[in-house]
Write a protein that holds these residues in place. Structure first.
Motif, short mmCIF file in Angstrom:
data_model
loop_
_atom_site.label_atom_id
_atom_site.label_comp_id
_atom_site.label_asym_id
_atom_site.label_seq_id
_atom_site.Cartn_x
_atom_site.Cartn_y
_atom_site.Cartn_z
N ASN A 212 0.80 -1.23 0.00
CA ASN A 212 0.00 0.00 0.00
C ASN A 212 0.83 1.27 0.00
N GLY A 213 2.06 1.16 -0.49
CA GLY A 213 2.83 2.37 -0.77
C GLY A 213 3.89 2.75 0.24
N ALA A 214 4.16 1.92 1.21
CA ALA A 214 5.24 2.24 2.14
C ALA A 214 6.58 2.20 1.40
N GLU A 215 7.48 3.07 1.81
CA GLU A 215 8.78 3.15 1.13
C GLU A 215 9.86 2.35 1.87
N LYS A 216 9.88 2.47 3.17
CA LYS A 216 10.81 1.69 3.98
C LYS A 216 9.99 0.95 5.04
N VAL A 217 10.13 -0.36 5.07
CA VAL A 217 9.40 -1.17 6.04
C VAL A 217 10.37 -2.14 6.71
N TYR A 218 10.50 -2.01 8.00
CA TYR A 218 11.30 -2.93 8.79
C TYR A 218 10.48 -3.39 9.99
N GLY A 219 10.87 -4.53 10.56
CA GLY A 219 10.27 -5.00 11.79
C GLY A 219 11.33 -5.09 12.87
N LEU A 220 10.91 -5.35 14.10
CA LEU A 220 11.89 -5.57 15.16
C LEU A 220 12.82 -6.73 14.82
N ASP A 221 12.32 -7.66 14.01
CA ASP A 221 13.16 -8.80 13.62
C ASP A 221 14.24 -8.40 12.62
N ASP A 222 14.19 -7.16 12.12
CA ASP A 222 15.23 -6.66 11.21
C ASP A 222 16.28 -5.82 11.92
N ILE A 223 16.03 -5.50 13.18
CA ILE A 223 16.97 -4.69 13.95
C ILE A 223 17.88 -5.62 14.75
N LEU A 224 19.19 -5.42 14.59
CA LEU A 224 20.22 -6.28 15.20
C LEU A 224 20.18 -7.70 14.68
N TYR A 233 23.54 -10.25 18.58
CA TYR A 233 22.60 -10.16 17.46
C TYR A 233 21.78 -11.45 17.41
N ASN A 234 20.77 -11.43 16.59
CA ASN A 234 20.03 -12.65 16.30
C ASN A 234 19.64 -12.61 14.84
N GLU A 235 20.26 -13.46 14.04
CA GLU A 235 20.10 -13.41 12.59
C GLU A 235 18.69 -13.72 12.14
N GLU A 236 17.90 -14.41 12.97
CA GLU A 236 16.53 -14.77 12.59
C GLU A 236 15.48 -13.84 13.19
N PHE A 253 17.31 -12.67 22.28
CA PHE A 253 16.90 -14.06 22.19
C PHE A 253 18.11 -14.88 21.75
N PRO A 254 18.34 -16.07 22.30
CA PRO A 254 19.52 -16.83 21.93
C PRO A 254 19.47 -17.28 20.47
N HIS A 255 20.63 -17.50 19.90
CA HIS A 255 20.68 -17.95 18.52
C HIS A 255 21.61 -19.16 18.40
N GLN A 256 21.48 -19.87 17.28
CA GLN A 256 22.35 -21.02 16.99
C GLN A 256 22.35 -22.00 18.17
N CYS A 257 21.15 -22.41 18.57
CA CYS A 257 20.99 -23.26 19.76
C CYS A 257 20.98 -24.76 19.45
N GLN A 258 20.88 -25.13 18.17
CA GLN A 258 20.72 -26.54 17.85
C GLN A 258 21.92 -27.37 18.29
N ARG A 259 23.08 -26.81 18.16
CA ARG A 259 24.29 -27.53 18.58
C ARG A 259 24.26 -27.83 20.07
N LEU A 260 23.71 -26.91 20.84
CA LEU A 260 23.62 -27.10 22.29
C LEU A 260 22.71 -28.27 22.64
N VAL A 261 21.49 -28.29 22.11
CA VAL A 261 20.55 -29.35 22.49
C VAL A 261 21.03 -30.71 21.99
#
Length: 396
Positions: A212-224, A233-236, A253-261
């Motif tokens: 609907n015409g927004a020029e720049k759209v980011y979410g909190l998931d795009d910050i850091l 940071y959290n890449e996801e 939020f933790p990241h790259q946790c699969q190796r831990l479990v």
């Protein structure tokens, strides 16, 4: 001897976790020691869950308000930015808002009403009815909102979040205009540059804005999503799932946790010969009937889990069998008939009347909620939870 106890849940006390600690080793040692001290045996398909908080702490996954500000400034420059649909939380969002405002010159803060996404209410639905306001169509300015509803403090925190959030933004040197709407497109009447802060509806919100015409759209998931000057940071998920660490920093939020479990599972197998399941959990998903708040402010209940926790329960309803299929039986005959039915049940009971009323949720969501309620969020000191008998049924 016949077992008389089904699922057992134990909160495990462990050491205070700090950056750089070997969490895999700590969790395994805690589980082995708890079994020895409390006198229970480790069995196949037991489950150990670990709160996301200590995973992030061990990872050192932190960022400062200045890091947030730098990323926001890089993305938006000097544009007026619509900050829309944030949750009302001092712990979850207020400190993020300070960083966001520090990176901007003008903010149009658009709040959903009567409540935020997770159920924190600005006003009640009854108040909307009394004033004849339709939250799906009506857009309110701050002055109009105050005229209708006055000043309202949150049931649990005693905070007027409108005043609080506006003061946080202005304290960082940005100007602030507050509006109220549940329609993402409303913000485009004020600015074409938007930071959407909703959690579970963010993809839809971004799509609506972009279409609907927004020029720049980011979410909190795009910050850091990436490190800023060495920050966490959290890449996801970016800032989603973060919460306050200090007055000037957040724990991400933790990241790259699969190796831990997977590593914990392998180590316990090596030491005991048993294959347990392991998952990292954040917020559970349940609603407080008094405050009306959904607990789930994290982007997911579990960011990582071992393969045996994939899927949903495949259970039958005992009371349905007793009231219908075997209503003519009593005592040992009833017990035997139900046990045989369970042992021979279909592998997929979706749609079957015998499974009606069982919980159609993912195993990780159910177990995460169980774990979250067990460990709590305060001073219990049990950031690990050990669950036995979860996959047992009436026949075991």
């Amino acid at each position: 001897m016949e077992r008389v106890v089904g699922t057992t849940v134990r909160g495990l006390r462990g050491p205070i976790i700090n950056k750089g600690d070997n969490l895999e080793e700590i969790v395994v040692d805690t589980v082995i020691n708890a079994a020895k001290v409390e006198g229970f045996s480790i069995e196949d398909r037991d489950i150990v869950t670990i709160t996301e908080s200590i995973v992030a702490r061990a990872q050192g996954n932190y960022a400062s308000i200045d890091d947030i500000a730098t990323d926001v400034k890089t993305k938006f420059g000097d544009d007026t930015v619509g900050v829309i649909f944030p949750i009302l939380s001092r712990n979850r969002f207020a400190i993020c808002l300070r960083g966001i405002a520090r990176g901007l010159k003008k903010v149009v803060l658009m709040l959903s009403y009567p409540s935020d996404e997770v159920g924190n209410h600005l006003i009640t639905i009854d108040e909307l009815d009394e004033k004849g306001i339709n939250p799906w169509t009506d857009v309110l300015t701050e002055a109009e909102f105050r005229q209708h509803f006055g000043f309202n403090k949150h049931t649990f925190t005693g905070v007027d979040y409108i005043e609080y959030y506006k003061s946080l933004i202005e304290a960082e040197g940005a100007t602030c205009e507050v509006i109220f709407s549940n329609n993402a497109k409303t913000i485009l009447d004020y600015t074409k540059n938007v930071l959407t802060c909703d959690i579970h509806t963010r993809f839809r919100t971004k799509r609506i804005l972009t279409n609907n015409g927004a020029e720049k759209v980011y979410g909190l998931d795009d910050i850091l999503k990436e490190s800023i000057n060495g920050s966490g940071y959290n890449e996801e998920y970016g800032l989603l799932g973060s919460n306050k660490s200090t007055d000037d920093s957040v724990k991400l939020f933790p990241h790259q946790c699969q190796r831990l479990v997977d590593g914990i599972q392998a180590k316990v197998k090596e030491l005991t010969g048993k294959t347990i399941e392991v998952m990292v959990y954040g917020d559970g998903a349940f609603k407080d009937p008094v405050g009306k708040i959904w607990e789930l402010a994290d982007p997911v209940v579990s960011p990582a889990f071992t393969a045996g926790l994939e899927g949903t329960p495949n259970e039958v309803k005992l009371k349905y069998l007793a009231d219908n299929n075997f209503s003519h039986l009593r005592g040992e005959e009833l017990t035997k008939a139900i046990s045989e039915f369970i042992e021979n049940k279909d592998e997929d009971l979706v749609g079957a009347m015998e499974s009606q009323g069982t919980t159609p949720r993912r195993l990780t969501d159910l177990i995460g909620s169980l774990s979250d309620l067990t460990s709590g969020s305060g001073d219990k000191g049990t950031p690990m939870v050990y669950i036995q008998g979860y996959f047992d049924n009436y026949t075991k």
